[in-house]
Design a protein around this motif. Structure first.
Motif, short mmCIF file in Angstrom:
data_model
loop_
_atom_site.label_atom_id
_atom_site.label_comp_id
_atom_site.label_asym_id
_atom_site.label_seq_id
_atom_site.Cartn_x
_atom_site.Cartn_y
_atom_site.Cartn_z
N ILE A 253 0.85 -1.20 0.00
CA ILE A 253 0.00 0.00 0.00
C ILE A 253 0.88 1.24 0.00
O ILE A 253 1.20 1.83 1.03
CB ILE A 253 -0.97 0.03 1.22
N LEU A 254 1.32 1.61 -1.19
CA LEU A 254 2.19 2.77 -1.39
C LEU A 254 1.51 3.76 -2.33
O LEU A 254 0.61 3.39 -3.09
CB LEU A 254 3.53 2.33 -1.99
N LYS A 255 1.96 5.00 -2.29
CA LYS A 255 1.32 6.06 -3.07
C LYS A 255 1.29 5.75 -4.57
O LYS A 255 0.27 5.95 -5.24
CB LYS A 255 2.04 7.39 -2.82
N LEU B 273 -5.34 -6.87 -0.40
CA LEU B 273 -4.32 -7.60 0.35
C LEU B 273 -3.04 -6.80 0.35
O LEU B 273 -2.60 -6.33 -0.70
CB LEU B 273 -4.05 -8.96 -0.29
N GLY B 274 -2.43 -6.63 1.50
CA GLY B 274 -1.18 -5.89 1.56
C GLY B 274 -1.16 -4.88 2.68
O GLY B 274 -2.21 -4.54 3.25
N ASP B 275 0.02 -4.40 2.97
CA ASP B 275 0.21 -3.42 4.03
C ASP B 275 1.16 -2.34 3.53
O ASP B 275 1.82 -2.52 2.50
CB ASP B 275 0.79 -4.11 5.26
N THR C 130 -20.73 -4.54 4.10
CA THR C 130 -19.34 -4.12 3.90
C THR C 130 -18.97 -4.22 2.42
O THR C 130 -19.22 -5.23 1.78
CB THR C 130 -18.38 -4.99 4.73
N SER C 131 -18.35 -3.15 1.89
CA SER C 131 -17.97 -3.13 0.48
C SER C 131 -16.49 -3.41 0.25
O SER C 131 -16.11 -4.00 -0.76
CB SER C 131 -18.32 -1.77 -0.13
N ILE C 132 -15.63 -2.98 1.19
CA ILE C 132 -14.19 -3.16 1.04
C ILE C 132 -13.60 -3.86 2.25
O ILE C 132 -13.92 -3.52 3.39
CB ILE C 132 -13.47 -1.80 0.82
N PHE C 133 -12.75 -4.85 1.99
CA PHE C 133 -12.06 -5.57 3.06
C PHE C 133 -10.55 -5.32 2.96
O PHE C 133 -9.94 -5.62 1.93
CB PHE C 133 -12.33 -7.07 2.95
N PHE C 134 -9.98 -4.74 4.01
CA PHE C 134 -8.52 -4.56 4.08
C PHE C 134 -7.98 -5.71 4.93
O PHE C 134 -8.10 -5.69 6.16
CB PHE C 134 -8.19 -3.22 4.73
N LEU C 135 -7.37 -6.71 4.29
CA LEU C 135 -6.99 -7.93 5.00
C LEU C 135 -5.50 -8.02 5.31
O LEU C 135 -5.02 -9.03 5.84
CB LEU C 135 -7.43 -9.15 4.19
N GLY C 136 -4.73 -6.97 4.97
CA GLY C 136 -3.32 -6.95 5.31
C GLY C 136 -2.47 -7.91 4.50
O GLY C 136 -2.93 -8.49 3.51
N TYR C 137 -1.24 -8.08 4.93
CA TYR C 137 -0.30 -8.98 4.23
C TYR C 137 -0.72 -10.43 4.43
O TYR C 137 -1.08 -10.85 5.53
CB TYR C 137 1.11 -8.76 4.76
N LYS C 138 -0.67 -11.22 3.36
CA LYS C 138 -0.99 -12.64 3.41
C LYS C 138 0.16 -13.47 2.84
O LYS C 138 0.67 -13.16 1.76
CB LYS C 138 -2.27 -12.94 2.61
N LYS C 139 0.54 -14.52 3.56
CA LYS C 139 1.60 -15.41 3.06
C LYS C 139 1.16 -16.12 1.78
O LYS C 139 1.97 -16.43 0.93
CB LYS C 139 1.96 -16.44 4.14
#
Length: 275
Positions: free
Chosen positions: A83-85, A112-114, A144-153
């Motif tokens: 999650i970068l600009k 997916l991602g941080d 819920t419309s958007i899920f921010f699930l973070g980094y996933k292996k």
């Protein structure tokens, strides 16, 4: 940023290129034009990426209880990225907002991602009144419309079940995420930046008849490009597009550790002999 870019481009990079024995970019466009035109071009060797195809294939075939939760939320779009600009995720959230307003309110977006801009994405959702969650198991998932699930292996289990994989980055070298999506057999919409174009051009060269459904679109920086994105997203979601080519592993193999480690070994041996 301007000072650091100037320092890198006009001081550090030239010194590194002068001192080094070999220059190996992830993709041709990453070498400045002035280097390609100089005697330093003799030092350039092109070796494609180093993704572990065996590991990816294992991840692709893994089964988990996650599929049950994904089926519960219905059709969804997937983004897998830091999650970068420059990744264009904030810009895509605006596009997604228009899509659920004017096309299909039931479609979901899984990110997916941080990264440092994750909180900015959530703030944009609040500003646009888009409901979001960090958890697929949330009881309010229907709203819920958007899920921010973070980094996933293992992002592949999310990607392979998605209706469309989105890659809205403004700039890329050689993207592992794009290669993962190709392996996952899903339609892909990505920006027409040099790194993405390099991968797609390589695919067309290797097998023009069985090119997967990848659409390269202009970056999300104008009203006209936003309209194009909305139309293509809707066509992909409602078009039931399936990539039937069984040779997708062969396509990704060109960018694999298994294929390109041999070239690294040969290059290293040659350089050691010269010394």
């Amino acid at each position: 940023n301007i000072i650091s870019k100037f320092y890198w481009a006009y001081f550090l990079q030239p010194i590194i290129f002068l001192k080094t024995s070999a220059i190996v970019p992830a993709a041709p466009h990453l070498i400045p034009k002035q280097i390609n035109r100089s005697y330093l071009a003799k030092k350039i060797y092109f070796i494609n990426g180093l993704i572990d195809l065996k590991d990816l294939k294992n991840k692709f075939t893994q089964e988990s209880n996650l599929n049950i939760n994904l089926k519960k939320i219905g059709k969804y779009i997937c983004i897998s990225s830091a999650i970068l600009k420059h990744k264009g995720i904030i810009e895509f959230i605006h596009i997604f907002n228009s899509y659920i307003k004017f096309y299909n309110p039931k479609i979901k977006l899984i990110i997916l991602g941080d990264g440092p801009n994750l909180n900015d994405c959530k703030l944009i959702c609040n500003k646009l009144s888009i409901s979001w969650s960090n958890n697929l198991l949330n009881n309010k998932n229907k709203k819920t419309s958007i899920f921010f699930l973070g980094y996933k292996k293992n992002p592949l289990e999310f990607i392979k079940n998605s209706k469309v994989f989105i890659f809205p980055s403004f700039d890329e070298g050689l993207s592992n995420q794009l290669l993962e999506a190709i392996l996952c057999n899903v339609p892909i919409i990505a920006t027409n930046c040099p790194g993405n174009k390099f991968i797609v051009d390589n695919i067309k060269e290797s097998d023009s008849k069985n090119t997967p459904p990848i659409k390269l679109l202009p970056p999300l920086s104008s009203k006209s490009s936003k309209k194009i994105w909305l139309q293509v997203i809707d066509n992909f979601i409602n078009g039931n597009i399936i990539f039937k080519n069984k040779g997708r592993e062969k396509i990704v193999y060109k960018f694999s550790l298994e294929e390109n480690s041999k070239k690294w070994i040969n290059l290293t041996e040659c350089l050691l002999k010269e010394k």
